[in-house]
Structure formats: structure tokens, C-alpha cells
Write a protein that holds these residues in place. Sequence first.
Motif, mmCIF file in Angstrom:
data_model
loop_
_atom_site.group_PDB
_atom_site.id
_atom_site.type_symbol
_atom_site.label_atom_id
_atom_site.label_comp_id
_atom_site.label_asym_id
_atom_site.label_seq_id
_atom_site.Cartn_x
_atom_site.Cartn_y
_atom_site.Cartn_z
ATOM 1 N N ARG A 74 -6.776 -4.011 -7.314
ATOM 2 C CA ARG A 74 -6.499 -3.738 -5.895
ATOM 3 C C ARG A 74 -6.561 -5.006 -5.034
ATOM 4 O O ARG A 74 -6.526 -4.939 -3.812
ATOM 5 C CB ARG A 74 -7.493 -2.690 -5.363
ATOM 6 N N ALA A 118 0.853 -1.196 0.000
ATOM 7 C CA ALA A 118 0.000 0.000 0.000
ATOM 8 C C ALA A 118 0.887 1.244 0.000
ATOM 9 O O ALA A 118 0.984 1.947 1.009
ATOM 10 C CB ALA A 118 -0.902 -0.031 1.234
ATOM 11 N N THR A 178 -4.857 -8.737 -4.240
ATOM 12 C CA THR A 178 -3.656 -9.553 -4.469
ATOM 13 C C THR A 178 -3.873 -10.950 -3.892
ATOM 14 O O THR A 178 -4.222 -11.094 -2.713
ATOM 15 C CB THR A 178 -2.423 -8.906 -3.790
ATOM 16 N N GLU A 220 -2.825 3.226 1.599
ATOM 17 C CA GLU A 220 -4.175 2.681 1.517
ATOM 18 C C GLU A 220 -4.428 1.767 2.721
ATOM 19 O O GLU A 220 -3.485 1.230 3.294
ATOM 20 C CB GLU A 220 -4.343 1.828 0.239
ATOM 21 N N ARG A 237 -6.772 -1.817 -0.243
ATOM 22 C CA ARG A 237 -6.241 -3.013 -0.917
ATOM 23 C C ARG A 237 -6.795 -4.245 -0.211
ATOM 24 O O ARG A 237 -7.035 -4.207 0.996
ATOM 25 C CB ARG A 237 -4.714 -3.074 -0.775
#
Length: 378
Positions: free
Chosen positions: A255, A194, A257, A198, A230
Motif C-alpha cells: 500500500r 486509490a 508507493t 482509499e 494508501r
Amino acid sequence: MNIGIVCYPTFGGSGVVATELGKALAAKGYHVHFISYSQPARLDFFNPNVFFHEVSIYKYPLFEYVPYETILASKIVDTVKQYKLEVLHVHYAIPHASAALMAKNILLEQGIDIPIVTTLHGTDITLVGKDPTYEPVVSYSINHSDAVTAVSESLKNDTIKNFHIQRPIYVVPNFIDFSRFTKQKKEHFKMAIAPNNEKILVHTSNFRKVKRVEDVVKVFALVADKIPSRLLLIGDGPERMNIELMAREMGVCDRVTFLGKQEQIEEILSVCDLFLLTSETESFGLAALEAMACEVPVISSNTGGIPEVNVHGVTGYLSNVGDVEDMAKNALKILTDDKILHQFRINALARANDFHIDKILPLYEDVYLSLVKAPQKS
Ligand code: GMT
């Protein structure tokens, strides 16, 4: 005391609990013998008090299906005799408790009475066990174990409701080893995940349908619509591909993962702001407890044993299964005010401390000692 532990060698759930329990018992001086079809995931170190006995599965060409329970029972008989085990702790009613009971009966004929402790973890009761095909064996295994524990009050009640139980079930909740699960300074991780500060939401599971990971993505999409954020998805399993497609369709995959299976999950949890657990059923929710120990508040469904771990309005919030709007609203309450987030972090850690391994381990020791006639530390 020589203790046998029969478990699945898996990354999550019952396998982790059984392995961490065995490690803690070994650290206290007990001799712990793991019996499983492969080396348990968290048993990758040397300790002179820990032994591993592999149940080797040879597929004889005549059999279409490997008779695993029979192979396991034979392995248990051999290990009990060879290593003079004094108590056998099996995790999961089927096939572990049923195999252990077969072994117990064989050993009885040879003059050895090995007490069996069965721990119920959830899927054996709430999903597998409710299938009428399994009911007689699950009921028998519970009723003939020498002691039975369940990881939450909710699971205990479900077991009594769904099976013909004639013996007491003790609740011994799951636990946290704070020497491992603690917030660590991992600023470089945070910067990588981030870079613009974020908020980081996280979910870990085996991506089975029961986890409703699609709700995790829906909650995240609603949150990401309001604040820069995220989502980290840790673990792997049958729904993973569908979830990836869904994240693409919802326009949030840039955004999200997917980190796959991770060994050092506590390092990742250390940089997260919120844990999401949206399961349809969950007997305890160990993954949420691990997050709380790393000071991460939890947004969850209010099913099964989760309310015994995540306290509504204190360590996070609980919503009805599938109510993604409510979950997102609650997530934003925590994430949009740093003071509130800070307080929830403190509360999460304090609640996790109620499940400190030092508090829970003696409960299992008491169960063993009540069954073993002349206990000796060896
Ligand atoms: O959740 C899973 O899919 C794995 C499963 C298992 O059987 O190993 O976990 C169960 O046992 C864990 C340890 O006691 C609990 O924390 C989980 O809540 C429980 N899972 C379910 O009830 C779905």
C-alpha cells in the motif's frame, strides 16, 4: 533594480524558495541574476528578466578538494561588475554568505559596495551551524551581512541562541505561489492510486535522517490497520532504501508507493487527504505549506518552525517528535469523518493564504530597498 541570487540548485527547501522568489521578482520587472553551480530545478523556462550564471567547477589536479567557495566568490565579483548588480541575496550562511562577503571585500577595493542580504533556511543553523567547526564562519557571515532574514521565528531564536549574533534578524516566512499550488481536478490520478476510494496519505522530502521518514511509515501502518488507505512517498535521498525495507517488514509495502522526485508535485497533492511531516527538526516546513495550499491537512511533529505553519486542531495536528501513536490517532480523527476532513481542508487553504507570495514578496523588496541607495526599476 539588478538583483543577484546565490542559491543551491536543488529540488527542495532553500533552492526552491530562492528560485520562486527570483521568478516573482522578475515578473515584477526586476532583473534577476541567479548564480549557482547548475541551473536551479524550477528555472526551466524563458523570461527576459531572468539570467543564470553557472559557477563552473574545474577540479585542478593539484587540489584534492575543489575550493568551491573561492570559485563562487570570483564568480560573484565578475557577475556584480559585468551586470551592475545592486544587491546580492544569498541563501544559506555557508558557503554562500561567506563567499559573498569575500566578494564584497574584493569589490570594495575596486570602489563597488554591494549590499549582501543573507537568508537563513535552517540546516545551516540547526544542524551544520551547530558543529563547532563551522561556528566562527557562520557567526561572522551573519554579523557582516548587510541584512539577515530567517524563515521562521523559531529559526531566528535558534540562531540567536547558538551563535554570537550582533545584528538584527528579520523574519520573512516562506511563501506560496497560488498560481501553481492550488487543488486541481485530477480524478484519473485518484482512480489510479486509490481505485477503491482509499484515503491517500502523502509525504515529500529528501529522505534525510532528520525527516524521520520511518515515523511516516509507522503512522501509516497504524492508520492502514483501521481504514483502507494508501501512502505516497515523494522524493529521494539517503534513507530511501531503509524505508522501503521497513515497509516490507511491517507488511504495508503493497500500500506504499515510492514516486521518486516529482516536478509537478501539486498535481499529486491535489488527490491527497493528509500530509505527514514527522521531522526531528524543521525550520519552517515548506513541503507542509505546499500541501495546505492544495487543501491537504497536515499531521506533523511540533518541532522548530512547524507550529508557525500548521495550527493544532485547525489545519491539522501536532505531536511530540516520535510520538507515532498520537500522530496516528490524530490522523484517524480527520480521516474517519468526511465532514471533519472537509473543514480541515478549508482551514488548511485559509492558513496557506497567510503565506501568499503577494504578502511576503514586499517584505523582501523592503529589505532590498532599504539597502540600495537610489533604486531604479530596470
Ligand atoms: O529540509 C531540507 O532537508 C532542505 C532544507 C534546505 O536547507 O534547503 O530545507 C530547509 O529550508 C526550507 C526552506 O526555507 C524549510 O522549509 C525547511 O524546513 C528547512 N529544513 C530544515 O530545517 C530541516
